[in-house]
Design a protein around this motif. Sequence first.
Motif, PDB file in Angstrom:
ATOM      1  N   GLY A 114     -98.335  76.154  62.178  1.00  0.00           N
ATOM      2  CA  GLY A 114     -99.199  76.307  60.981  1.00  0.00           C
ATOM      3  C   GLY A 114     -98.927  74.839  59.899  1.00  0.00           C
ATOM      4  O   GLY A 114     -98.041  74.317  60.040  1.00  0.00           O
ATOM      5  N   TYR A 115     -99.907  74.442  60.026  1.00  0.00           N
ATOM      6  CA  TYR A 115    -100.346  73.075  59.554  1.00  0.00           C
ATOM      7  C   TYR A 115    -100.469  73.338  57.444  1.00  0.00           C
ATOM      8  O   TYR A 115    -101.487  74.181  57.180  1.00  0.00           O
TER       9      TYR A 115
ATOM     10  N   PRO B  95     -90.944  85.074  59.971  1.00  0.00           N
ATOM     11  CA  PRO B  95     -89.815  84.253  59.783  1.00  0.00           C
ATOM     12  C   PRO B  95     -90.223  82.644  60.368  1.00  0.00           C
ATOM     13  O   PRO B  95     -90.997  82.925  61.547  1.00  0.00           O
ATOM     14  N   VAL B  96     -90.407  81.614  59.918  1.00  0.00           N
ATOM     15  CA  VAL B  96     -90.960  80.270  60.185  1.00  0.00           C
ATOM     16  C   VAL B  96     -89.668  79.254  60.424  1.00  0.00           C
ATOM     17  O   VAL B  96     -89.074  79.266  59.329  1.00  0.00           O
ATOM     18  N   LEU B  97     -90.240  78.178  60.436  1.00  0.00           N
ATOM     19  CA  LEU B  97     -89.113  77.111  60.271  1.00  0.00           C
ATOM     20  C   LEU B  97     -90.175  75.598  59.832  1.00  0.00           C
ATOM     21  O   LEU B  97     -91.051  75.781  60.386  1.00  0.00           O
ATOM     22  N   VAL B  98     -89.572  75.203  58.422  1.00  0.00           N
ATOM     23  CA  VAL B  98     -90.322  74.298  58.393  1.00  0.00           C
ATOM     24  C   VAL B  98     -89.887  72.568  57.998  1.00  0.00           C
ATOM     25  O   VAL B  98     -88.525  73.104  57.971  1.00  0.00           O
ATOM     26  N   THR B  99     -90.909  72.454  58.256  1.00  0.00           N
ATOM     27  CA  THR B  99     -90.485  70.630  58.153  1.00  0.00           C
ATOM     28  C   THR B  99     -91.711  70.262  56.923  1.00  0.00           C
ATOM     29  O   THR B  99     -92.731  70.413  57.437  1.00  0.00           O
ATOM     30  N   SER B 100     -91.401  69.446  56.292  1.00  0.00           N
ATOM     31  CA  SER B 100     -91.601  69.056  54.966  1.00  0.00           C
ATOM     32  C   SER B 100     -91.905  67.556  54.696  1.00  0.00           C
ATOM     33  O   SER B 100     -91.138  66.898  54.524  1.00  0.00           O
TER      34      SER B 100
ATOM     35  N   LEU C 186     -94.822  74.338  59.884  1.00  0.00           N
ATOM     36  CA  LEU C 186     -94.350  75.898  60.135  1.00  0.00           C
ATOM     37  C   LEU C 186     -94.435  75.925  61.797  1.00  0.00           C
ATOM     38  O   LEU C 186     -95.744  75.994  62.467  1.00  0.00           O
ATOM     39  N   PHE C 187     -93.762  76.758  62.066  1.00  0.00           N
ATOM     40  CA  PHE C 187     -93.374  77.322  63.381  1.00  0.00           C
ATOM     41  C   PHE C 187     -93.084  78.776  63.352  1.00  0.00           C
ATOM     42  O   PHE C 187     -92.003  79.012  62.901  1.00  0.00           O
TER      43      PHE C 187
END
Length: 417
Positions: A41-42, A117-122, A139-140
Amino acid sequence: MWDTRDDGDPERADGPGTDETQFAALLADSAEDLYEHAPCGYLSTFLDGRIAKVNTTLLDWLGYRRAELLGGRHFSDLLTVGGRIYHETHFAPLLRMQGEVSGIALELKTADGSRLPVLVTSTVKSGSDGQPLLIRTTLFDARDRRAYETELLRARQEAELERERLQRLATTLQKSLLPPALANVPGLDVAAHYHIASVDQVGGDFYDLFPLATGTWGLFLGDVCGKGAAAAAVTSLARYTLRAAAVIDPDPIAVLENLNTVLNHEYQGTDPRFCTVVFGRLTPDLDRGGFRVTLASGGHPPALLMRADGTAVYLPTPGGQLIGVLRDVDIATVTVHLGPGDTLLLHTDGLTEAHTNAKTGDGDRYGDDALLDFASALAPTTASDTIGAIRDLLDTFGTGVDDDTAVLAIHVPRPPK
């Protein structure tokens, strides 16, 4: 590998160049298509968190239409209550300070109310003047990972419960192999201790003190080779055989010969079992006071005698052989008088073979000489003080004690002044 050979069929449309053409068409996908249908996800937001752009993949995961999110909704609106608190107190402040935050586990709320549930990088993106303009977030999907972690946690909890159950079983079994209480011998003080090296395995050390014929008592202390259930079976057999044999014939040599015969009969062939044992008979010395003790040893470490005059000596029993190895066994004996103030200590080799360096588990063993010096410093002493001092000594070794240790002390009190 696909077969691209031409078989001469004019009706086939998948000629030699078809696969390459389709592959080239896939590589020619537009950047917009790659963004919209990426496997993650973006999300792009303004600095205040309002959603400015979102890709189709994330919309499909959440079940929203694009118009429902753009413009008025904030990224934090998509988070669960706990995630929103974490975002405001940790995630957003770190992002402002560092400009990037990676691999944070959060949960998103989907349109139907379920959790994703997601893993987020910003990452904060800045303009040519260096001023921050927007935040890009990747988002993964972490549903499979969360399920794996949950299963791993469940398996770990089950393993811990199983280990606790086995520890309780081992502790219960260990207690069943030791006497609930030592016999009360008039004119004698007695103390014992069993130090467990590992709570996961049943040890093979054992001891007992019990009445025989009127005015005499028997005592023994031994160490079975090995650990676990097999050692526990031998320990139980040895303990009850010694008591039964002593009732039939209390002579210490006869008692150990009886045990040797039983072990030879029960454990033959490819799985021999043996032990070291010292058996003693206590008889009050009516002429001199105190007790007369006859000890018979089958390969066991010698007993320690701490005299009332402050000296300490080993009572050697050379030549005594392991019990259960040979059909005919040599038993070594020694007889000693215990007078008022004297203390006799029996021990298994877990004490003298303990590592003195508890951190590394290696280095020098404690040894017989060190134990003799220890006893000399204690003498004259009592049974309870001896056992208490040895318990403190074992505690100083920590994990350096890698074998169970049993100690039994008997003491003739001084007459009251």
